[in-house]
Design an enzyme around this catalytic site. Structure first.
Site, short mmCIF file in Angstrom:
data_model
loop_
_atom_site.label_atom_id
_atom_site.label_comp_id
_atom_site.label_asym_id
_atom_site.label_seq_id
_atom_site.Cartn_x
_atom_site.Cartn_y
_atom_site.Cartn_z
CB CYS A 83 -0.91 0.02 1.22
SG CYS A 83 -1.97 1.49 1.29
CB CYS A 113 -2.09 4.68 4.46
SG CYS A 113 -3.51 4.00 3.57
CB SER A 114 -0.90 0.50 6.58
OG SER A 114 -1.87 1.11 7.43
CB CYS A 115 -5.08 -0.29 2.12
SG CYS A 115 -5.68 1.42 2.16
#
Length: 205
Positions: free
Chosen positions: A110, A113-115
Site C-alpha cells: 500500500c 498508507c497501510s491498506c
C-alpha cells in the site's frame, strides 16, 4: 474552531508526530493510569497479527489448492467467495485474489498508507506500514523479496499490486511440491502470512 486555543497541556499536544511513537506514548499513558495491561494488549495484538487473521487467509488458500472449482470462483470474485466463508467486514469489503505461478510472482503493497485485508490476514505487520517497504516494493521489488529471503528465477516476472481503500489483495502462493496427499487442514499449516502478501513462499512439508 476546533483546536483554536493555546492550552498545550492536553495529551495530544505532548504526543510525538511519528505514528509508531504516538501509539507507544498513548500506551504508556494508559498503562500509567491503570487503564490497560501491557501484557494483555501484547497478547491481543499477537493473536490478531499472527494467529486469528492469517489462519483465515490460510483456510482460503488451502481450499483453493485442493478445490479447483473454488479456486476458479475465488479468482473471479474473491469478495463473494470469502464472504461466504464468513471472512468479511471492515478493511475487507472489496477483495481481489491473485495467483502465483512459475511465470508470475505477485506482491502487495500500500503505497499511500497501510491498506490491508484484515478479515483474512489480521493486523498488518510493522514492516508493511513502513516508508521503506512502501517505497522500495514498487521501485525494486526483487531486492525487497531478496531481503525477505525470496530469490526468484529471472524468468519469473514480479507483479506489484497497490492496495487501496477500495481494493485489497490476497496472494495465492504456489502449492509446494509433495503435498498431493495432504488434506485441507494440513495444507493450512504450510501457508504463512508473508506468502499471502507475496513477500514469502509457502512452507515445504
Amino acid at each position: 474552531m476546533p483546536h483554536d486555543h493555546h492550552d498545550h497541556d492536553h495529551a495530544h499536544a505532548l504526543l510525538p508526530p511519528d505514528p509508531a511513537l504516538r501509539v507507544r506514548a498513548l500506551e504508556t499513558i494508559l498503562t500509567e493510569k491503570g487503564l490497560i495491561d501491557p501484557a494483555a494488549l501484547d497478547e491481543i495484538i499477537d493473536t490478531y497479527e499472527n494467529r486469528i487473521g492469517p489462519r483465515n487467509g490460510a483456510h482460503v488458500v488451502a481450499r483453493a489448492w485442493s478445490d479447483p472449482a473454488f479456486r476458479t470462483a475465488l479468482l473471479e470474485d474473491a469478495t463473494a467467495v470469502v464472504s461466504e466463508l464468513g471472512y468479511y467486514g471492515r478493511q475487507g469489503e472489496h477483495m481481489v485474489a491473485v495467483e502465483n505461478t512459475d511465470a508470475v510472482h505477485n506482491m502487495v503493497v500500500c503505497t499511500l498508507c497501510s491498506c490491508y485485508p484484515w478479515p483474512l490476514l489480521g493486523i498488518p505487520p510493522g514492516w508493511y506500514k513502513s516508508d521503506a517497504y512502501r517505497a522500495r516494493a514498487v521501485r525494486e521489488p526483487r531486492k525487497v523479496l531478496a531481503d525477505f529471503g525470496v530469490t526468484l528465477p529471472e524468468t519469473t516476472a514480479v507483479r506489484v499490486w497497490d492496495s487501496t481503500a477500495e481494493v485489497r489483495y490476497l496472494v495465492i502462493p504456489q502449492r509446494p511440491a509433495g503435498t498431493e496427499g495432504m488434506d485441507e487442514a494440513a495444507l493450512m499449516d504450510l501457508v504463512t502470512r508473508d506468502s499471502m502478501i507475496g513477500t514469502g513462499l509457502a512452507l515445504n512439508p
